[in-house]
Write a protein that holds these residues in place. Structure first.
Motif, short mmCIF file in Angstrom:
data_model
loop_
_atom_site.label_atom_id
_atom_site.label_comp_id
_atom_site.label_asym_id
_atom_site.label_seq_id
_atom_site.Cartn_x
_atom_site.Cartn_y
_atom_site.Cartn_z
N GLY A 1 0.77 -1.23 0.00
CA GLY A 1 0.00 0.00 0.00
C GLY A 1 0.81 1.28 0.00
N SER A 2 2.10 1.18 -0.22
CA SER A 2 2.90 2.39 -0.19
C SER A 2 3.38 2.79 -1.59
N ILE A 3 3.86 4.01 -1.68
CA ILE A 3 4.52 4.45 -2.91
C ILE A 3 5.99 4.64 -2.56
N LEU B 1 -3.26 -1.22 -15.45
CA LEU B 1 -4.38 -1.35 -14.51
C LEU B 1 -5.35 -2.44 -14.94
N MET B 2 -5.47 -2.63 -16.25
CA MET B 2 -6.39 -3.63 -16.76
C MET B 2 -6.01 -5.03 -16.30
N ALA B 3 -4.77 -5.22 -15.90
CA ALA B 3 -4.35 -6.54 -15.42
C ALA B 3 -4.71 -6.73 -13.95
N LYS B 4 -5.37 -5.74 -13.37
CA LYS B 4 -5.74 -5.76 -11.96
C LYS B 4 -4.54 -6.04 -11.06
N PRO B 5 -3.55 -5.18 -11.14
CA PRO B 5 -2.32 -5.45 -10.39
C PRO B 5 -2.43 -5.04 -8.93
N GLU B 6 -1.59 -5.67 -8.10
CA GLU B 6 -1.46 -5.24 -6.71
C GLU B 6 -0.34 -4.25 -6.62
N MET B 7 0.61 -4.42 -7.55
CA MET B 7 1.81 -3.60 -7.45
C MET B 7 2.24 -3.21 -8.85
N GLU C 1 -0.76 12.81 -9.59
CA GLU C 1 -2.02 12.87 -8.83
C GLU C 1 -2.81 11.57 -9.01
N ILE C 2 -2.86 11.11 -10.25
CA ILE C 2 -3.62 9.89 -10.52
C ILE C 2 -2.95 8.68 -9.83
N VAL C 3 -1.63 8.67 -9.85
CA VAL C 3 -0.91 7.59 -9.18
C VAL C 3 -1.28 7.56 -7.69
N LYS C 4 -1.27 8.75 -7.08
CA LYS C 4 -1.61 8.84 -5.66
C LYS C 4 -3.05 8.36 -5.43
N THR D 1 -4.38 5.31 -3.09
CA THR D 1 -5.28 5.36 -1.94
C THR D 1 -6.59 4.64 -2.19
N LYS D 2 -7.14 4.79 -3.42
CA LYS D 2 -8.47 4.21 -3.65
C LYS D 2 -8.43 2.76 -4.08
N GLU D 3 -7.48 2.43 -4.93
CA GLU D 3 -7.44 1.05 -5.44
C GLU D 3 -6.45 0.19 -4.67
N LYS D 4 -5.76 0.78 -3.72
CA LYS D 4 -4.79 0.06 -2.89
C LYS D 4 -3.69 -0.60 -3.73
#
Lengths: 307, 280
Positions: free
Chosen positions: B44-46, B172-178, B198-201, B205-208
């Motif tokens: 959950g971190s960047i 994102l379409m691959a539904k990644p965790e990381m 901004e979108i990365v952040k 936060t939203k998609e974890k």
């Protein structure tokens, strides 16, 4: 009138045969960005396999229809095996290399296939008899004098080619695998980064190209017999794909038809003025003109340059 | 970091989310590029991986996503673990299935495919229904409304910013965790860079989704990241909370070009003091 139409149709039919071979080029080009010199050798090997398998199978089963069906399935399996071996031994080690490297590799594959094919299946002239009707038909006898002479096997070949093209075009445009194939052609590494397994994709595309080669081999072989010269027929399909566009499945067909018709018609109507022989070079000159003025062909993808 | 704090840190995080331990990478059997890199990413971190050109940031990311083989690179030492399992011998395909995906430096969109087709290729590894696929597309369009307006244009003809968005959307379409994000700011106008971060952040936060991002744009990266590592010459030379790093005098001077007392003559600029790392 009848004579012109006959020449025209004869050209269309030859063109379809070119198109069938051209399709193989297009397939591999679309999925790896590489011009596959080995396509001709694949046609030869496929036709050899079909000729020999059908000989054995017909003898073993005692029925020509069953024998040919079995032989066709065996040949398909054989071409898939060839695709797997090519991926394992060659392509796998050339991921992300210069396109020239891959191009040279396909040249190498050509010689290996030519040699091995003849070593395994023998190098004499074989015939493929899939039971295509050979009796010529006369059409439009009522419309104009003398009617028109048509070979029914040409019609069947045309039908086969059309079906093949339609299927492949749909496959490329609308399926997940087709999209993956086009993605791989654009950028190997990016395709890999989104999880597209390059190896599997290449096996698929070489197998499909092998099956297309098989169909082309059967059609050519049943008209002209199977022999080494079949692998050089592929060179005549080269201008076809340049004309139609290396990345376009329908382009291969339309290019093939234009060249087939152009060859025949110009030979018959212009030949006498220049001493004949137009058929031999017509396609190449046309291809040259295209390379000069429209290098991506009629329907090919434009090279994208951002400034 | 001394040996003590290293062991402490290891003890604190029993099974780190993503951990790279003493990884060495050699290209072409001769060129040593990573000389024992260790780093961790918490769930959950960047995390920002910073450093100059050629420091080894991209190589580090590629060693995780296993795209090195295509470039004749090899992980010759060390191990890479994701959620407690070794991943250093996995193919990129297996990794994407496990939820780790890389967005490569320079975008690498499929130029001849439309934006939407590009996004769809991202879902290659997932076996989902048409409906789910469309829902996923909509979600990506929600984060990148610009992509929706360009959905049917060929990716090769879209702007650099749109291509970067396309590349992230595709991942994102691959539904990644990381997501391993390599140099998202490259060649983009500052405003677009801001928009993308901004979108990365937001995704974080939203998609974890956890991010490990390699950046040369230290200032922006540290503003959005939680933690940072600084690389130099194939080694990690400094690490810390993003805020601390941003405030660190050395970092300011070397990467942000801000020295304490205004402008400085180039002659007086300090050369980098590399920290010795006995345990790397």
């Amino acid at each position: 009138m009848g004579f012109f139409l006959e020449t025209f149709l004869g050209g269309l039919m030859t063109g379809l045969l070119y198109a069938l071979i051209g399709l193989g080029f297009v397939l591999i080009f679309k999925a790896s960005g590489v011009f596959n010199f080995a396509q001709g050798a694949m046609v030869l090997v496929a036709a050899l396999a079909m000729a020999r398998f059908s000989g054995w199978a017909t003898e073993a089963l005692g029925s020509m229809v069953l024998g040919n069906v079995l032989a066709f399935l065996m040949s398909v399996a054989f071409m898939i095996a060839v695709a797997i071996v090519i991926e394992r031994l060659v392509l796998r080690h050339l991921v992300n290399q210069e396109l020239t490297t891959l191009l040279m590799a396909t040249l190498g594959i050509t010689y290996v296939l030519d040699g091995l094919g003849q070593m395994v299946f023998g190098s004499s002239v074989y015939t493929i008899d899939v039971g295509m009707p050979k009796e010529p038909l006369f059409l439009f006898e009522g419309v104009f004098e003398g009617g028109m002479l048509i070979n029914p096997d040409d019609l069947i070949a045309a039908g086969v080619a059309a079906t093949l093209v339609a299927t492949l075009a749909l496959l490329f445009q609308y399926t997940k695998v087709g999209r993956a194939l086009r993605a791989v052609a654009d950028d190997h590494q990016a395709a890999q980064s989104v999880g597209i397994p390059l190896g599997r994709i290449w096996v698929v595309v070489w197998a499909v190209a092998g099956i297309v080669a098989l169909v082309a081999g059967i059609v050519w072989g049943s008209k002209l017999g199977v022999q080494f010269s079949l692998s050089t027929v592929a060179l005549r399909a080269l201008p076809v794909v340049i004309l139609g566009g290396l990345t376009s499945v329908p382009g291969a067909i339309i290019g093939g038809l234009i060249i087939g018709v152009g060859e025949k018609v110009s030979e018959v109507y212009l030949g006498p003025f220049v001493g004949g022989g137009i058929e031999v070079w017509f396609a190449y000159v046309l291809a040259l003109v295209f390379l000069l003025f429209r290098p991506e062909g009629l329907f090919g993808e434009k090279h994208i340059d951002r400034v | 970091m001394t040996m003590n704090t290293a062991t402490e840190a290891a003890a604190q995080a029993a099974a780190p989310y993503l951990s790279i331990n003493n990884v060495e990478v050699i290209y072409n059997h001769v060129i040593l590029v990573l000389k024992g890199v260790s780093l961790q990413v918490e769930q959950g971190s960047i995390v920002a991986l910073l450093g100059a050109n050629g420091a080894g940031k991209s190589t580090t990311l590629k060693s995780i996503s296993n795209l090195l083989h295509a470039e004749r690179g090899d992980v010759t030492k060390g191990s890479i673990e994701f959620k407690g399992a070794r991943i250093d011998q996995m193919t990129p395909n297996e990794l994407v299935r496990r939820g780790v995906i890389q967005v490569m430096e320079g975008r690498h969109c499929f130029g001849h495919l439309s934006i939407e087709e590009n996004l769809l290729t991202g879902a290659y590894t997932r076996k989902i229904s048409r409906g789910e696929l469309n829902a996923n597309l909509e979600k990506v369009y929600h984060y990148f409304p610009r992509l929706k307006t360009r959905r049917s244009s060929q990716a090769g003809y879209t702007s650099g910013g749109e291509q970067q968005m396309c590349a992230i959307g595709r991942a994102l379409m691959a539904k990644p965790e990381m997501i391993l994000l390599d140099e998202p700011s490259m060649g983009l106008a500052p405003q677009i860079v801001e928009e993308i971060f901004e979108i990365v952040k937001d995704l974080n936060t939203k998609e974890k989704v956890s991010f490990l991002l390699a950046e040369q744009n230290t200032m922006v990266a540290l503003r959005y990241a939680d933690f940072g590592y600084i690389m130099e010459n194939g080694r990690i030379v400094m690490e810390g909370e993003a805020k601390e790093l941003a405030a660190n005098e050395d970092v300011k001077e070397f990467y942000l070009g801000l020295a304490g007392e205004g402008r400085k003559s180039f002659r007086e600029v300090k050369h980098y003091r590399r920290r010795k790392r006995w345990l790397s």
